[in-house]
Design an enzyme around this catalytic site. Structure first.
Site, mmCIF file in Angstrom:
data_model
loop_
_atom_site.group_PDB
_atom_site.id
_atom_site.type_symbol
_atom_site.label_atom_id
_atom_site.label_comp_id
_atom_site.label_asym_id
_atom_site.label_seq_id
_atom_site.Cartn_x
_atom_site.Cartn_y
_atom_site.Cartn_z
ATOM 1 N N SER A 1 -6.907 -4.096 7.766
ATOM 2 C CA SER A 1 -7.776 -4.828 8.699
ATOM 3 C C SER A 1 -7.812 -4.123 10.046
ATOM 4 O O SER A 1 -8.862 -4.072 10.699
ATOM 5 C CB SER A 1 -7.253 -6.258 8.905
ATOM 6 N N ARG B 1 0.870 -1.183 0.000
ATOM 7 C CA ARG B 1 0.000 0.000 0.000
ATOM 8 C C ARG B 1 0.901 1.225 0.000
ATOM 9 O O ARG B 1 1.671 1.432 -0.913
ATOM 10 C CB ARG B 1 -0.930 -0.051 1.215
HETATM 11 P P1 ADP Z 1 -0.030 -9.643 7.768
HETATM 12 O O1 ADP Z 1 -0.429 -9.667 9.213
HETATM 13 O O2 ADP Z 1 0.781 -10.805 7.340
HETATM 14 O O3 ADP Z 1 0.551 -8.331 7.278
HETATM 15 P P2 ADP Z 1 -2.535 -8.902 6.542
HETATM 16 O O4 ADP Z 1 -3.771 -9.726 6.532
HETATM 17 O O5 ADP Z 1 -2.586 -7.623 7.292
HETATM 18 O O6 ADP Z 1 -1.415 -9.869 7.032
HETATM 19 O O7 ADP Z 1 -2.099 -8.588 5.052
HETATM 20 C C1 ADP Z 1 -1.718 -9.603 4.158
HETATM 21 C C2 ADP Z 1 -1.070 -8.968 2.956
HETATM 22 O O8 ADP Z 1 -2.055 -8.209 2.267
HETATM 23 C C3 ADP Z 1 0.069 -8.002 3.276
HETATM 24 O O9 ADP Z 1 1.046 -8.103 2.276
HETATM 25 C C4 ADP Z 1 -0.588 -6.652 3.221
HETATM 26 O O10 ADP Z 1 0.348 -5.639 2.857
HETATM 27 C C5 ADP Z 1 -1.606 -6.890 2.109
HETATM 28 N N1 ADP Z 1 -2.738 -5.987 2.218
HETATM 29 C C6 ADP Z 1 -3.531 -5.745 3.268
HETATM 30 N N2 ADP Z 1 -4.465 -4.829 2.993
HETATM 31 C C7 ADP Z 1 -4.255 -4.470 1.700
HETATM 32 C C8 ADP Z 1 -4.851 -3.520 0.822
HETATM 33 N N3 ADP Z 1 -5.836 -2.719 1.202
HETATM 34 N N4 ADP Z 1 -4.347 -3.442 -0.425
HETATM 35 C C9 ADP Z 1 -3.315 -4.212 -0.819
HETATM 36 N N5 ADP Z 1 -2.698 -5.093 -0.041
HETATM 37 C C10 ADP Z 1 -3.151 -5.221 1.203
#
Ligand code: ADP
Length: 164
Positions: free
Chosen positions: A131, A93
């Site tokens: 999230s 992001r």
């Molecule tokens: P983690 O705890 O491993 O970071 P997340 O569920 O927060 O897991 O995110 C998983 C992946 O998805 C990460 O690479 C994060 O950067 C990506 N991600 C989360 N939200 C978005 C979004 N809005 N757009 C693009 N990528 C996202």
């Protein structure tokens, strides 16, 4: 055989940003596995099975036959071996994601030399969606309907109602 990519994350809960990335990944690779991590460090709001079920319900709406969801324990590179994945997909992001993601990709390559991490960026409207922000807004009774599916919205409401 084709190329299998794993898209790992906590998905606590899955948002439209994650969904956007899954759709992009499914177009680029032959087989995409959404790998849901227990992530005890982050102390997730939802249990692993709840998070897997939420990803499943989101995928059901997308009609992507080459995508599946799996929960996994242990190191991601070991899971990659188990499912014969050659590529890890992560989302980028804002600039703030870069340092952590760069570190993670470098460490995964050190642990398994023949794995590549690829990064995709989401559509602009999801670039600031996370999230953690969804959880915060939902916990305060705010409207998250532009961020998560209706099913996830209901589960968030139930979770926070149960905590009161
Ligand atoms: P983690 O705890 O491993 O970071 P997340 O569920 O927060 O897991 O995110 C998983 C992946 O998805 C990460 O690479 C994060 O950067 C990506 N991600 C989360 N939200 C978005 C979004 N809005 N757009 C693009 N990528 C996202």
């Amino acid at each position: 055989m084709g190329i299998t990519v794993i898209y790992p994350g906590t998905f606590d809960p899955i948002t439209y940003g994650h969904g956007d990335l899954i759709q992009r990944g499914a177009r680029l690779f032959d087989h995409l596995i959404v790998a849901v991590a227990p992530n005890r460090v982050k102390n997730p709001l939802f249990t692993l099975s709840e998070r897997v079920a939420m990803v499943e319900s989101t995928l059901a709406d997308m009609n992507l036959p080459n995508v599946e969801v799996r929960g996994f324990e242990g190191l991601l590179v070991h899971f990659a071996d188990q499912v014969n994945a050659q590529v890890i997909l992560r989302g980028l992001r804002a600039v703030s994601d870069f340092e952590y993601e760069f570190q993670l990709a470098s460490m995964n390559r050190r642990l398994k030399t023949n794995i590549e991490t690829v990064f995709l960026t989401p559509a602009e409207q999801y670039a600031f969606l996370s999230s953690s922000m969804v959880r915060e807004i939902a916990s305060l009774g705010g409207d998250v309907s532009s961020c998560v599916s209706p099913q996830v919205e209901v589960l968030l409401k139930q979770k926070y109602a149960a905590q009161k």
